[in-house]
Scaffold this active site. Structure first.
Site, PDB file in Angstrom:
ATOM      1  N   ASP A  98       0.810  -1.221   0.000  1.00 41.40           N
ATOM      2  CA  ASP A  98       0.000   0.000   0.000  1.00 41.40           C
ATOM      3  C   ASP A  98       0.844   1.273   0.000  1.00 41.40           C
ATOM      4  OD1 ASP A  98      -2.355  -1.625   0.191  1.00 41.40           O
ATOM      5  OD2 ASP A  98      -1.804  -1.934   2.287  1.00 41.40           O
TER       6      ASP A  98
ATOM      7  N   LYS B 195       2.076   1.631  -5.269  1.00 37.19           N
ATOM      8  CA  LYS B 195       2.713   1.028  -6.466  1.00 37.19           C
ATOM      9  C   LYS B 195       1.848   1.185  -7.702  1.00 37.19           C
ATOM     10  CE  LYS B 195       2.777  -2.924  -4.390  1.00 37.19           C
ATOM     11  NZ  LYS B 195       2.425  -2.479  -3.039  1.00 37.19           N
TER      12      LYS B 195
ATOM     13  N   ALA C 250      -4.048  -8.466  -3.144  1.00 34.94           N
ATOM     14  CA  ALA C 250      -3.617  -7.113  -3.508  1.00 34.94           C
ATOM     15  C   ALA C 250      -4.832  -6.293  -3.945  1.00 34.94           C
ATOM     16  CB  ALA C 250      -2.607  -7.181  -4.643  1.00 34.94           C
ATOM     17  N   GLY C 251      -4.679  -4.990  -3.926  1.00 35.01           N
ATOM     18  CA  GLY C 251      -5.785  -4.143  -4.378  1.00 35.01           C
ATOM     19  C   GLY C 251      -5.251  -2.838  -4.908  1.00 35.01           C
ATOM     20  N   HIS C 252      -5.937  -2.298  -5.890  1.00 32.28           N
ATOM     21  CA  HIS C 252      -5.468  -1.094  -6.548  1.00 32.28           C
ATOM     22  C   HIS C 252      -6.701  -0.361  -7.070  1.00 32.28           C
ATOM     23  CE1 HIS C 252      -3.810   0.414 -10.622  1.00 32.28           C
ATOM     24  NE2 HIS C 252      -3.688   1.362  -9.724  1.00 32.28           N
TER      25      HIS C 252
ATOM     26  N   THR D  73      -6.106 -11.862   4.309  1.00 30.90           N
ATOM     27  CA  THR D  73      -7.211 -11.295   3.540  1.00 30.90           C
ATOM     28  C   THR D  73      -8.283 -12.362   3.251  1.00 30.90           C
ATOM     29  OG1 THR D  73      -6.081 -11.800   1.477  1.00 30.90           O
ATOM     30  CG2 THR D  73      -5.695  -9.608   2.404  1.00 30.90           C
TER      31      THR D  73
ATOM     32  N   GLN E 185       1.966  -6.394  -2.785  1.00 33.77           N
ATOM     33  CA  GLN E 185       2.325  -6.310  -1.358  1.00 33.77           C
ATOM     34  C   GLN E 185       3.639  -5.518  -1.169  1.00 33.77           C
ATOM     35  OE1 GLN E 185       1.421  -9.829  -2.419  1.00 33.77           O
ATOM     36  NE2 GLN E 185      -0.620  -9.066  -2.119  1.00 33.77           N
TER      37      GLN E 185
HETATM   38  P1  IMP Z   1      -2.607 -13.057   2.935  1.00 35.77           P
HETATM   39  O1  IMP Z   1      -1.704 -12.550   1.867  1.00 35.77           O
HETATM   40  O2  IMP Z   1      -4.055 -12.868   2.626  1.00 35.77           O
HETATM   41  O3  IMP Z   1      -2.287 -14.465   3.370  1.00 35.77           O
HETATM   42  O4  IMP Z   1      -2.367 -12.156   4.235  1.00 35.77           O
HETATM   43  C1  IMP Z   1      -1.162 -12.186   4.967  1.00 35.77           C
HETATM   44  C2  IMP Z   1      -0.813 -10.797   5.495  1.00 35.77           C
HETATM   45  O5  IMP Z   1      -0.440  -9.957   4.405  1.00 35.77           O
HETATM   46  C3  IMP Z   1      -1.951 -10.083   6.201  1.00 35.77           C
HETATM   47  O6  IMP Z   1      -1.411  -9.305   7.249  1.00 35.77           O
HETATM   48  C4  IMP Z   1      -2.527  -9.178   5.119  1.00 35.77           C
HETATM   49  O7  IMP Z   1      -3.166  -8.057   5.677  1.00 35.77           O
HETATM   50  C5  IMP Z   1      -1.250  -8.787   4.390  1.00 35.77           C
HETATM   51  N1  IMP Z   1      -1.499  -8.418   2.982  1.00 35.77           N
HETATM   52  C6  IMP Z   1      -1.759  -9.256   1.955  1.00 35.77           C
HETATM   53  N2  IMP Z   1      -1.909  -8.572   0.808  1.00 35.77           N
HETATM   54  C7  IMP Z   1      -1.717  -7.278   1.110  1.00 35.77           C
HETATM   55  C8  IMP Z   1      -1.697  -6.083   0.321  1.00 35.77           C
HETATM   56  O8  IMP Z   1      -1.890  -6.082  -0.890  1.00 35.77           O
HETATM   57  N3  IMP Z   1      -1.439  -4.922   0.987  1.00 35.77           N
HETATM   58  C9  IMP Z   1      -1.175  -4.898   2.317  1.00 35.77           C
HETATM   59  N4  IMP Z   1      -1.181  -5.987   3.100  1.00 35.77           N
HETATM   60  C10 IMP Z   1      -1.442  -7.173   2.502  1.00 35.77           C
HETATM   61 MG    MG Z   2      -2.932  -2.253  -2.017  1.00 38.64          MG
END
Ligand code: IMP
Ligand code: MG
Length: 370
Positions: free
Chosen positions: A12, A15, A38-40, A127, A222
């Site tokens: 976040d 990017k 991920a999110g954008h 997530t 990430q």
């Molecule tokens: P997972 O990737 O869903 O297994 O989550 C593992 C950890 O990574 C958690 O703390 C999520 O909040 C964090 N996380 C996963 N994807 C993102 C992202 O795109 N941005 C910020 N944190 C992320």
């Molecule tokens: Mg993001």
């Protein structure tokens, strides 16, 4: 020219925005790891779109690629493609290619992610998109790939091979597995049919493009400290998020890399659990969150906010080999007096300008004013 962009903190950092800004200068943009965790957010013709799996740069001209190191929820991808086309952003197989080896997130990965979190004594705060369980299957050699779901016979054979152990795992976590898998299997077959025209060999495309003198941008998801090897385990995601991962996951040699851009936010945020030495719990943290719109794109969770952390950035520069840095969201600090930064940590009564090798869990920030 081959450029890699990664997040230098906990994700976040902005990017997507930087990729969107640079997109017109490139011929190919490749997403190389992670999934719809991920999110954008993009804004097109006054409308806001939240994208999770379609690579950034969608409003520009380059061809977009999803590499084999990504774990992809095919339903989410189809939904994003449909949503974009309803808004006159048409995605065709000329515009988007997906590697045949891309791992597919299956319904049981999502169920297991939910169950896993529910049964943990200390939550990670995932997530719940099934990311860890999809990567586990890759390592265990039980993954389902895009080329499987685009071939009905092969897909059904693969499901019958891997499903019994998934059911056992679910039972062991206290949940009776769904008895009727026919429904989702057929849904995936339908989705696979829709995605077949997008199949490609990403490594081949990228290597050929570079040999032809074209420009390729690899987009990380990430951030550095969510890296499965170098991050703040166990509070990490399940893929390698640092720059070297782009070469492995896309399938190109390291000598091809021209530059590595680190995205650095002017303060720090983290979603989910895990250490964040400069975290601000009071009014200043709330102000950064509100001003910076620091809420998760994927889960909507409020992000934890803190002062800029130099020890983490120093290590991030090493882990990624940054040749350039983009500083984002400096404007969010406007009006804050004083603006502070962490220049070192205090740990076991010693000062550390670089994170101590044990862990940053109990590091206290040494904060200076600017
Ligand atoms: P997972 O990737 O869903 O297994 O989550 C593992 C950890 O990574 C958690 O703390 C999520 O909040 C964090 N996380 C996963 N994807 C993102 C992202 O795109 N941005 C910020 N944190 C992320
Ligand atoms: Mg993001």
């Amino acid at each position: 020219m081959f450029t890699i962009i990664t997040g230098s903190q906990f994700g976040d950092e902005g990017k997507g925005k930087v990729v969107d800004l640079l997109a017109d200068k490139y011929d190919l943009i490749v997403r190389f790891q992670g999934g719809d965790n991920a999110g954008h957010t993009i804004i097109h013709a006054g409308e806001k779109f939240k994208l999770h799996i379609v690579p950034s740069g969608i409003l520009a001209q380059p061809r977009l690629l999803i590499g084999p190191g990504v774990v992809m929820n095919p339903e989410i991808l189809i939904r994003e493609i449909e949503m974009l086309s309803e808004n006159n952003i048409v995605i065709t197989p000329e515009r988007l290619g997906i590697d045949a080896k891309t791992s597919i997130i299956m319904p049981y990965h999502i169920q297991l992610d939910e169950l896993g979190e529910a049964t943990r004594s200390e939550k990670i705060g995932t997530t719940k998109r099934g990311i860890a369980y999809a990567y586990m299957d890759k390592i265990a050699r039980d993954e389902v790939q895009l080329s499987d779901i685009t071939d009905e016979k092969r897909f059904k054979k693969r499901v019958s091979e891997v499903l019994p152990q998934k059911k056992n795992l679910m039972r062991s976590l206290g949940k009776a597995p769904e008895t009727d898998e026919k429904k989702w299997v057929n849904k995936y077959v339908g989705v696979g049919r829709k995605l077949k025209p997008y199949l490609t060999d990403v490594s081949h495309e990228v290597n050929d493009a570079l040999s032809d003198g074209k420009k390729v941008l690899a987009e990380g998801a990430q951030g550095t400290y969510l890296d499965i090897i170098h991050g703040t385990q166990k509070y990490v995601t399940s893929s390698s998020t640092i720059a070297g991962s782009a070469c492995t996951n896309i399938g190109i040699g390291p000598k091809r890399v021209t530059s590595v851009i680190g995205i650095v936010k002017a303060y720090i945020t983290r979603v989910g659990e895990g250490p964040l030495p400069t975290e601000l719990h009071g009014e200043t943290g709330d102000r950064l969150r509100d001003r910076g719109g620091e809420y998760g794109t994927t889960t909507g969770r409020p992000r934890r906010c803190g002062w800029f952390d130099f020890p983490l950035l120093r290590k991030s520069v090493n882990l990624n080999g940054y040749t350039e840095i983009v500083l984002t969201k400096l404007d969010v600090l406007t009006g804050l007096k004083p603006i502070k930064v962490c220049h070192a940590y205090k740990y076991k009564n010693k000062k550390f300008e670089y994170p101590p090798h044990e862990s940053i869990d109990t590091c206290h920030p040494c904060i200076g004013r600017t």
